[in-house]
Design a protein around this motif. Structure first.
Motif, short mmCIF file in Angstrom:
data_model
loop_
_atom_site.label_atom_id
_atom_site.label_comp_id
_atom_site.label_asym_id
_atom_site.label_seq_id
_atom_site.Cartn_x
_atom_site.Cartn_y
_atom_site.Cartn_z
N VAL A 1 0.68 -1.25 0.15
CA VAL A 1 0.48 0.49 -0.32
C VAL A 1 0.77 1.59 0.11
CG1 VAL A 1 -1.52 1.37 1.51
CG2 VAL A 1 -1.88 -0.96 1.11
N SER A 2 0.96 2.01 -0.49
CA SER A 2 1.13 3.61 -0.89
C SER A 2 0.60 4.41 0.15
CB SER A 2 1.43 4.12 -2.51
OG SER A 2 -0.06 4.10 -2.62
N PRO A 3 0.83 5.81 0.22
CA PRO A 3 0.89 6.63 1.01
C PRO A 3 -0.80 6.80 0.72
CG PRO A 3 2.51 6.89 0.36
CD PRO A 3 3.18 5.89 -0.57
N SER A 4 -0.99 7.27 -0.11
CA SER A 4 -2.39 6.92 -1.04
C SER A 4 -2.99 6.18 -1.85
CB SER A 4 -2.56 8.37 -1.75
OG SER A 4 -1.28 8.27 -2.64
N ILE A 5 -4.65 5.62 -1.86
CA ILE A 5 -4.89 4.30 -2.20
C ILE A 5 -6.14 4.98 -2.77
CG2 ILE A 5 -5.25 3.33 0.00
CD1 ILE A 5 -3.73 0.61 -1.55
N GLU A 6 -7.00 4.27 -3.88
CA GLU A 6 -8.28 4.31 -4.36
C GLU A 6 -8.62 2.62 -3.95
OE1 GLU A 6 -8.22 5.76 -8.25
OE2 GLU A 6 -7.94 7.65 -7.94
N VAL A 7 -9.61 2.54 -3.39
CA VAL A 7 -10.29 1.00 -3.24
C VAL A 7 -11.88 1.99 -4.06
CG1 VAL A 7 -9.59 0.53 -1.41
CG2 VAL A 7 -11.62 1.94 -1.52
N THR A 8 -12.74 0.04 -4.64
CA THR A 8 -13.48 0.66 -5.18
C THR A 8 -14.56 -0.14 -4.55
OG1 THR A 8 -12.63 0.93 -7.26
CG2 THR A 8 -14.54 0.25 -7.84
N SER A 9 -16.00 0.76 -4.59
CA SER A 9 -17.18 0.05 -4.40
C SER A 9 -18.37 -0.23 -5.01
CB SER A 9 -17.37 0.43 -2.34
OG SER A 9 -18.00 -0.40 -1.86
N ALA A 10 -19.19 -0.83 -4.51
CA ALA A 10 -20.59 -0.46 -5.30
C ALA A 10 -21.30 0.98 -4.95
CB ALA A 10 -21.53 -1.56 -5.23
N GLN A 11 -22.21 1.85 -5.41
CA GLN A 11 -22.39 2.60 -5.12
C GLN A 11 -23.28 3.22 -4.14
OE1 GLN A 11 -23.22 5.14 -8.36
NE2 GLN A 11 -25.06 6.51 -6.84
N SER A 12 -24.28 1.83 -4.19
CA SER A 12 -24.85 1.77 -2.61
C SER A 12 -24.83 0.73 -1.41
CB SER A 12 -26.03 2.59 -3.13
OG SER A 12 -27.70 1.43 -2.59
N SER A 13 -25.04 0.81 -1.02
CA SER A 13 -25.70 -0.81 0.53
C SER A 13 -26.08 -1.88 -0.39
CB SER A 13 -25.76 -0.36 1.69
OG SER A 13 -26.96 0.37 1.71
N ALA A 14 -27.32 -1.10 -0.66
CA ALA A 14 -28.20 -2.52 -1.50
C ALA A 14 -27.76 -2.89 -2.18
CB ALA A 14 -29.17 -1.46 -2.08
N SER A 15 -26.59 -2.61 -2.73
CA SER A 15 -25.39 -3.69 -4.03
C SER A 15 -23.98 -3.74 -3.57
CB SER A 15 -25.59 -3.37 -5.29
OG SER A 15 -26.60 -2.59 -6.08
N CYS A 16 -24.07 -4.29 -1.56
CA CYS A 16 -23.19 -4.46 -0.39
C CYS A 16 -22.17 -3.44 -1.25
CB CYS A 16 -22.50 -5.66 -0.90
SG CYS A 16 -24.34 -7.22 -0.63
N GLY A 17 -22.53 -2.10 -1.78
CA GLY A 17 -21.55 -0.87 -1.87
C GLY A 17 -20.87 -0.59 0.16
#
Length: 192
Positions: free
Chosen positions: A85-101
């Motif tokens: 992991v670098s000092p800044s990192i990006e993660v992705t998630s579904a837009q809404s908790s309805a889709s487990c985001g």
């Protein structure tokens, strides 16, 4: 007989009116099994870190939007327990908790468990990801992690530092040129 009919109609009316008052229950498409212990979660994820959310990039769609559309979250990393992991990192998630985001909040600090999908690091509502302030058990069991490495020459933070150096140097040279020009004008004799 009229009284019996009136009672039945009143009961039917009350049932119909009651069914409208109750309304439909909100459904959720996301269903998760219990995330398991801290150790299991660490083993089942590729990256484990804590960091503060610095920004969000959501897809721009004009006509069709879905709760499953991916959102990218940028983090400033404070401590690492697993993964590169670098000092800044990006993660992705579904837009809404309805889709487990997982719906992160900008400026808040989180304990993040992410999986590498090949294209990105993915976080879901079904992981142990949680607010840092609620991750006491995780922090106690994980112990002391490591700090992210300092940004290298190709890192955006290092690039922005060089930009500041070059702008400063340009400003000094411009000021020197102005001073030299003013000094030369003062030395020139004026013709009458």
């Amino acid at each position: 007989m009229k009284a019996g009919k009136l009672v039945w109609m009143s009961i039917i009316f009350a049932v119909l009116l009651g069914s409208f008052a109750i309304g439909p229950q909100q459904a959720s498409a996301c269903s998760c099994a219990f995330p398991g212990s801290v150790n299991e979660a660490k083993q089942n994820h590729d990256v484990v870190f804590d960091g503060t959310v610095k920004g969000k990039k959501a897809p721009v769609r004009l006509f069709t939007k879905s709760s499953a559309d991916p959102v990218t979250w940028a983090f400033e990393v404070h401590e690492i327990w697993k993964g590169k992991v670098s000092p800044s990192i990006e993660v992705t998630s579904a837009q809404s908790s309805a889709s487990c985001g997982f719906e992160f909040q900008e400026g808040m600090r989180y304990m993040v468990y992410a999986r590498n999908s090949g294209d990105s690091l993915e976080v879901s509502l079904c992981s142990r990801t949680a607010l840092y302030s609620a991750a006491g058990q995780d922090l106690a069991e994980l112990g002391i992690g490591s700090v992210p490495p300092a940004p290298g020459p190709g890192h955006p933070a290092a690039a922005s530092l060089w930009w500041v150096v070059w702008v400063g140097l340009a400003a000094i040279l411009a000021a020197a040129a102005i001073i030299i020009t003013v000094q030369r004008k003062k030395r020139r004799p004026t013709s009458m």
